[in-house]
Scaffold this motif. Structure first.
Motif, short mmCIF file in Angstrom:
data_model
loop_
_atom_site.label_atom_id
_atom_site.label_comp_id
_atom_site.label_asym_id
_atom_site.label_seq_id
_atom_site.Cartn_x
_atom_site.Cartn_y
_atom_site.Cartn_z
N THR A 49 0.75 -1.47 0.00
CA THR A 49 0.06 0.33 0.01
C THR A 49 0.41 1.62 0.02
OG1 THR A 49 -0.19 0.50 2.90
CG2 THR A 49 -1.47 -1.57 1.54
N THR A 63 1.33 3.55 2.66
CA THR A 63 0.32 3.88 4.14
C THR A 63 2.46 4.94 4.28
OG1 THR A 63 -0.15 1.62 5.03
CG2 THR A 63 1.43 3.30 6.48
N LEU A 123 1.72 7.70 10.51
CA LEU A 123 -0.08 7.65 11.13
C LEU A 123 -0.05 8.28 11.88
CD1 LEU A 123 0.10 3.74 10.64
CD2 LEU A 123 0.17 5.65 8.89
N LYS A 146 0.70 -3.49 5.21
CA LYS A 146 0.46 -2.27 4.91
C LYS A 146 1.50 -1.38 4.65
CE LYS A 146 -3.50 -2.55 7.11
NZ LYS A 146 -4.49 -1.55 8.90
N PRO A 170 4.88 0.45 2.82
CA PRO A 170 4.85 0.48 1.53
C PRO A 170 6.22 0.38 0.92
CG PRO A 170 5.48 3.14 3.61
CD PRO A 170 5.21 1.06 3.81
N PHE A 209 6.24 -2.60 10.76
CA PHE A 209 5.45 -2.24 10.98
C PHE A 209 4.98 -1.36 11.96
CE2 PHE A 209 1.37 -0.06 10.69
CZ PHE A 209 0.71 0.02 9.42
N ARG A 246 5.91 2.43 12.83
CA ARG A 246 4.93 3.50 13.09
C ARG A 246 5.28 4.56 14.17
NH1 ARG A 246 -1.28 0.50 14.28
NH2 ARG A 246 -1.94 3.65 15.63
#
Length: 144
Positions: free
Chosen positions: A2, A4, A8, A42, A44, A91, A95
């Motif tokens: 994705t 992402t 976030l 998810k 990138p 991930f 994050r």
């Protein structure tokens, strides 16, 4: 994959709080592992050209590559693994740490690891790999 984009959440502390809250929804580790796998999907896109020995993370049983970019004001980390669960661990680390200042990275202890029970439920090789990933992130922040 994705698109992402990290971060976030506005701060590393808020990212950790969100991770802890999300993992609190799951009653057992089968569900948590599945969620980790879903998160890993998810990540990138990671260009094949970056999958070089120079960017390879040593200390992890799986193949992991990490590419840092930026300066002390804002460091961005791109990373990928050939393992589904390790991708989920990546991930979570991105994050919390990617897109932050070097100072925020250095000041942030990865409390989410113990808080969601990862420390107790990862194999020794995955724990070592996660520690190596966090070490690279912190070292890059210290260099900046």
């Amino acid at each position: 994959m994705t698109d992402t984009v990290f971060p976030l959440e506005p701060s590393a502390a808020e990212a950790q709080a969100a991770i802890i809250e999300e993992f609190g929804f799951f009653s057992d580790w089968t569900e948590r592992y599945q969620y980790l796998i879903d998160l890993g999907r998810k990540l990138p896109e990671f260009p094949d050209a970056w999958k070089t020995e120079e960017h390879r993370l040593h200390g992890c049983q799986s193949m992991v590559w990490i590419v840092p970019e930026g300066d002390a004001q804002r460091l961005v980390f791109h990373a990928v693994s050939d393992s589904a669960i390790v991708s989920g661990l990546i991930f979570l680390a991105l994050r919390v740490y990617s897109g932050r200042s070097a100072r925020e990275i250095l000041d942030t202890t990865p409390d989410y690891i113990a808080a969601i029970g990862l420390a107790k439920h990862l194999s020794p090789t995955r724990s070592n790999g996660l520690a190596a990933l966090l070490e690279v992130i912190k070292a890059r922040a210290a260099q900046a």
